[in-house]
Design an enzyme around this catalytic site. Structure first.
Site, short mmCIF file in Angstrom:
data_model
loop_
_atom_site.label_atom_id
_atom_site.label_comp_id
_atom_site.label_asym_id
_atom_site.label_seq_id
_atom_site.Cartn_x
_atom_site.Cartn_y
_atom_site.Cartn_z
N SER A 13 11.74 14.62 38.27
CA SER A 13 10.69 14.30 39.25
C SER A 13 9.32 14.39 38.58
CB SER A 13 10.74 15.31 40.40
OG SER A 13 9.62 15.15 41.25
N TYR A 49 9.36 24.52 43.04
CA TYR A 49 10.18 23.30 42.91
C TYR A 49 9.76 22.54 41.65
CZ TYR A 49 11.84 18.52 43.75
OH TYR A 49 12.43 17.27 43.61
N1 LIG Z 1 13.21 12.47 47.53
C1 LIG Z 1 12.22 12.60 46.66
O1 LIG Z 1 11.03 12.42 46.98
C2 LIG Z 1 12.54 12.92 45.23
C3 LIG Z 1 11.53 12.70 44.27
C4 LIG Z 1 11.78 12.99 42.94
C5 LIG Z 1 13.01 13.50 42.58
N2 LIG Z 1 13.97 13.72 43.52
C6 LIG Z 1 15.23 14.29 43.07
O2 LIG Z 1 16.26 13.34 43.27
C7 LIG Z 1 17.49 14.02 43.49
C8 LIG Z 1 18.16 13.43 44.73
O3 LIG Z 1 17.32 13.65 45.85
P1 LIG Z 1 17.41 12.76 47.18
O4 LIG Z 1 16.04 12.32 47.48
O5 LIG Z 1 18.50 11.76 47.08
O6 LIG Z 1 17.73 13.87 48.23
P2 LIG Z 1 19.02 14.19 49.09
O7 LIG Z 1 19.52 12.98 49.78
O8 LIG Z 1 18.66 15.40 49.88
O9 LIG Z 1 20.09 14.59 47.96
C9 LIG Z 1 20.11 15.83 47.33
C10 LIG Z 1 21.56 16.24 47.29
O10 LIG Z 1 21.68 17.46 46.53
C11 LIG Z 1 22.82 18.10 47.05
N3 LIG Z 1 22.88 19.51 46.71
C12 LIG Z 1 21.99 20.49 47.04
N4 LIG Z 1 22.43 21.67 46.57
C13 LIG Z 1 23.60 21.42 45.92
C14 LIG Z 1 24.53 22.24 45.23
N5 LIG Z 1 24.37 23.56 45.12
N6 LIG Z 1 25.62 21.64 44.71
C15 LIG Z 1 25.83 20.32 44.83
N7 LIG Z 1 25.00 19.50 45.50
C16 LIG Z 1 23.90 20.06 46.02
C17 LIG Z 1 22.73 17.91 48.55
O11 LIG Z 1 24.03 18.02 49.04
P3 LIG Z 1 24.41 18.40 50.54
O12 LIG Z 1 24.60 17.08 51.20
O13 LIG Z 1 25.66 19.18 50.40
O14 LIG Z 1 23.28 19.22 51.10
C18 LIG Z 1 22.14 16.52 48.67
O15 LIG Z 1 23.13 15.56 48.94
C19 LIG Z 1 17.15 15.52 43.60
O16 LIG Z 1 17.42 16.14 42.37
C20 LIG Z 1 15.66 15.52 43.84
O17 LIG Z 1 15.05 16.70 43.34
C21 LIG Z 1 13.77 13.42 44.82
#
Ligand SMILES: NC(=O)c1ccc[n+]([C@@H]2O[C@H](COP(=O)([O-])OP(=O)(O)OC[C@H]3O[C@@H](n4cnc5c(N)ncnc54)[C@H](OP(=O)(O)O)[C@@H]3O)[C@@H](O)[C@H]2O)c1
Length: 248
Positions: free
Chosen positions: A141, A154
């Site tokens: 990120s 974070y």
């Molecule tokens: N959204 C943003 O603005 C953004 C920006 C930059 C980077 N990112 C990064 O992109 C990645 C994906 O994010 P997203 O936006 O797609 O969000 P998301 O839909 O909330 O996906 C994150 C996933 O991580 C899983 N997770 C959390 N704790 C876990 C654990 N202990 N073991 C296995 N899985 C776990 C969650 O699973 P559950 O369904 O079980 O809760 C969830 O499905 C993340 O690493 C995030 O930091 C996001």
């Protein structure tokens, strides 16, 4: 194995419910794709709409904090589904309101976002190295490029994950395996639901397009949207008082 157009046959997603990861799988779907493994807590059935006929989606249990199981987990996926062409490290948590002040909440976030990333990343890297091909796509990120006062824990976890991923990428040069580190800005997904949008906000599909393009061009780092690379070149060196003002 990826075909001549860098299209994967097999994709493994660590954090198999991630909205960004689902968009990436959809974007990478081609006639070459046969197998998608969605690894997530629980391991129950999760579907991705719109995948072409001929693609089979398997769901398996995976928890980023179960570090001692990660090598065995990767070996089991490979035994059942064969070589891994693309592995997306998509799990991650943002942390609650107390994460910047509560040592326990903060260390739990580090456990998932950093320790889990290192542990699962090394387990995947060993396999890709043994295969002599394959890409680990790490969802880092921009929050880790310069940590903001409002979410510095974070941000620190994403900085740790990013440093690990880029270093691993260097370590794998010459092995046939590689790492692509992805630095999205604010993405409209479950993780950011209800939050005020940051400048340059984008959708999971925009990140997915950047990933697909980066894979085709064998990039080691991609930004989403791409203009954030230039923006952060400036923001990185902005005086502290201005940086703090921007975070309000
Ligand atoms: N959204 C943003 O603005 C953004 C920006 C930059 C980077 N990112 C990064 O992109 C990645 C994906 O994010 P997203 O936006 O797609 O969000 P998301 O839909 O909330 O996906 C994150 C996933 O991580 C899983 N997770 C959390 N704790 C876990 C654990 N202990 N073991 C296995 N899985 C776990 C969650 O699973 P559950 O369904 O079980 O809760 C969830 O499905 C993340 O690493 C995030 O930091 C996001």
């Amino acid at each position: 194995m990826m075909n001549a157009f860098e299209q994967p046959q097999t994709i493994l997603v660590l954090g198999g419910r991630s909205e960004i990861a689902h968009a990436i799988v959809t974007e990478l779907a081609s006639p070459a794709l046969t197998t998608v493994v969605l690894a997530h807590r629980g391991g129950d059935v999760v579907t991705i709409d719109g995948l072409p006929d001929g693609v089979t989606v398997h769901c398996v249990a995976f928890d980023a904090i179960d570090h001692h199981t990660h090598e065995e987990f990767v070996a089991k996926v490979v035994a059942e589904h064969g070589d891994l062409d693309v592995v997306v490290q998509a799990f991650g948590q943002l942390g609650g309101d107390d994460v910047n002040t509560d040592p326990v909440a903060a260390s739990e976030l580090v456990e998932v976002n950093v320790v889990g990333a290192v542990s699962s990343g090394l387990a995947v890297a060993a396999r890709l190295r043994a295969q002599g091909h394959g890409v680990l796509v790490v969802l880092s990120s921009v929050a880790g490029v310069r940590t903001r006062p409002s979410n510095f824990v974070y941000g620190a976890t994403k900085a740790g994950q990013d440093a690990f991923a880029t270093g691993l990428g260097h370590a794998l040069v010459g092995s046939g395996a590689r790492v692509m580190t992805v630095r999205p800005g604010f993405v409209r997904s479950a993780m950011t639901e209800g939050m005020d949008e940051a400048p340059f906000a984008c959708d999971p599909s925009d990140v997915a397009e950047a990933v697909a393009s980066g894979l085709r061009r064998r990039k080691s780092v991609v930004w989403a949207p791409g203009m954030l690379r230039g923006v952060f070149t400036v923001l990185r060196v902005l005086p502290g008082f201005l940086w703090r003002k921007l975070d309000r």
